[in-house]
Design a protein around this motif. Structure first.
Motif, mmCIF file in Angstrom:
data_model
loop_
_atom_site.group_PDB
_atom_site.id
_atom_site.type_symbol
_atom_site.label_atom_id
_atom_site.label_comp_id
_atom_site.label_asym_id
_atom_site.label_seq_id
_atom_site.Cartn_x
_atom_site.Cartn_y
_atom_site.Cartn_z
ATOM 1 N N ARG A 57 0.855 -1.186 0.000
ATOM 2 C CA ARG A 57 0.000 0.000 0.000
ATOM 3 C C ARG A 57 0.887 1.231 0.000
ATOM 4 O O ARG A 57 1.779 1.342 0.839
ATOM 5 N N LEU A 72 -10.394 -2.029 -4.062
ATOM 6 C CA LEU A 72 -9.238 -2.100 -3.184
ATOM 7 C C LEU A 72 -9.582 -2.705 -1.829
ATOM 8 O O LEU A 72 -8.698 -3.161 -1.107
ATOM 9 N N ALA A 79 5.035 -3.986 -5.501
ATOM 10 C CA ALA A 79 3.722 -4.018 -6.148
ATOM 11 C C ALA A 79 3.703 -5.029 -7.287
ATOM 12 O O ALA A 79 2.721 -5.747 -7.489
ATOM 13 N N LEU A 116 -3.565 -1.954 -7.882
ATOM 14 C CA LEU A 116 -2.585 -1.342 -6.980
ATOM 15 C C LEU A 116 -1.255 -1.082 -7.684
ATOM 16 O O LEU A 116 -0.599 -0.058 -7.442
ATOM 17 N N THR A 142 0.253 2.586 -8.120
ATOM 18 C CA THR A 142 1.592 2.884 -7.610
ATOM 19 C C THR A 142 2.418 3.615 -8.659
ATOM 20 O O THR A 142 3.094 4.607 -8.369
#
Length: 270
Positions: A11, A67, A171, A189, A193
């Motif tokens: 995250r 998410l 990631a 994600l 990122t």
């Protein structure tokens, strides 16, 4: 390659608390602890004047991006309020609306909190896809996505901030080890990122919005293992180009990756 091995996703770091949220921090405790913070490009401090509306928009986007998977708990009220820079009173009004719409449910007790409910399954996936397609300009969405994604990849290749390379590798690894049912969330994600590491807050925010729209369409078509394997090869090539600081190669590979997704969607829409 998509495998059955499970690994924790990363995250991006959370944004700081806004003053109003900080004042609310001591106003009541919550029994349940929240999970990892959502990306800063998804939850941003809202502007004054439309606090309720903008909070609702951002929490809805968090759900549309997938998410927080169905059955999982949203971040704690205190944490969400800090990210958004609103009072917990405003946040609770928003959560009440989502609960009334059957999108979340509130549970009390030590392990309580606000949990995401699964979407009602459509009787006919093709009908649901046509409904969602009618609500958006698909070609515009796909073009805008490509512009943002290729731009982000090029900017990242120009140089990453401290810790950026490690975040990007983590990631990518999370997508490689994701279970099939968790793949789209980890894929989202990874792309978020890249958008955040571009260094442009506006680009990251716009990408989060267009990705939410894209996921609405992708959720209506099947996950094809062969396609996911190909996507993983492209993901790895993009990340390698970024880390090699080859902006031209990063943009070109990302453009190819976006074209593959577009072709897949057009095939199911035909």
């Amino acid at each position: 390659m998509v495998t059955t091995r499970r690994t924790d996703g990363t995250r991006p770091e959370a944004v700081g608390a806004a003053p109003e949220a900080a004042r609310e921090e001591a106003a009541g405790g919550e029994a349940a602890e929240s999970g990892s913070a959502p990306p800063a490009s998804v939850l941003r401090p809202v502007r004054a004047g439309n606090g309720f509306e903008e909070t609702l928009e951002q929490v809805l986007q968090l759900l549309r991006l997938g998410l927080v998977p169905p059955g999982d708990r949203l971040p704690a009220e205190r944490e969400l309020a800090q990210h958004l820079g609103v009072s917990r009173v405003t946040l609770r009004e928003v959560l009440k609306v989502l609960q009334d719409q059957g999108m979340v449910e509130s549970r009390r007790g030590r392990y309580g909190g606000t949990f995401v409910l699964p979407r009602a399954a459509a009787a006919d996936g093709s009908d649901e896809l046509r409904r969602r397609v009618a609500a958006v300009d698909v070609e515009d969405t796909l073009r805008f996505r490509e512009v943002l994604e290729t731009g982000a990849a090029g900017l990242c290749a120009d140089g990453l901030a401290d810790g950026g390379a490690a975040r990007l590798r983590a990631a990518l690894e999370a997508t490689q080890g994701a279970r099939l049912e968790d793949y789209r969330r980890q894929d989202t994600l990874l792309h978020l990122t890249l958008a955040e590491l571009s260094g442009s807050r506006s680009l990251a925010a716009q990408y989060a919005s267009v990705r939410a729209t894209l996921n609405e369409l992708l959720d209506c078509i099947p996950l094809l293992v062969r396609n996911l394997e190909h996507s993983q090869q492209q993901h790895a090539a993009v990340v390698e180009a970024v880390l090699d600081r080859d902006a031209e190669a990063a943009r070109e590979m990302m453009r190819e990756h976006c074209a593959g997704t577009a072709a897949l969607l057009r095939g199911f829409l035909a």
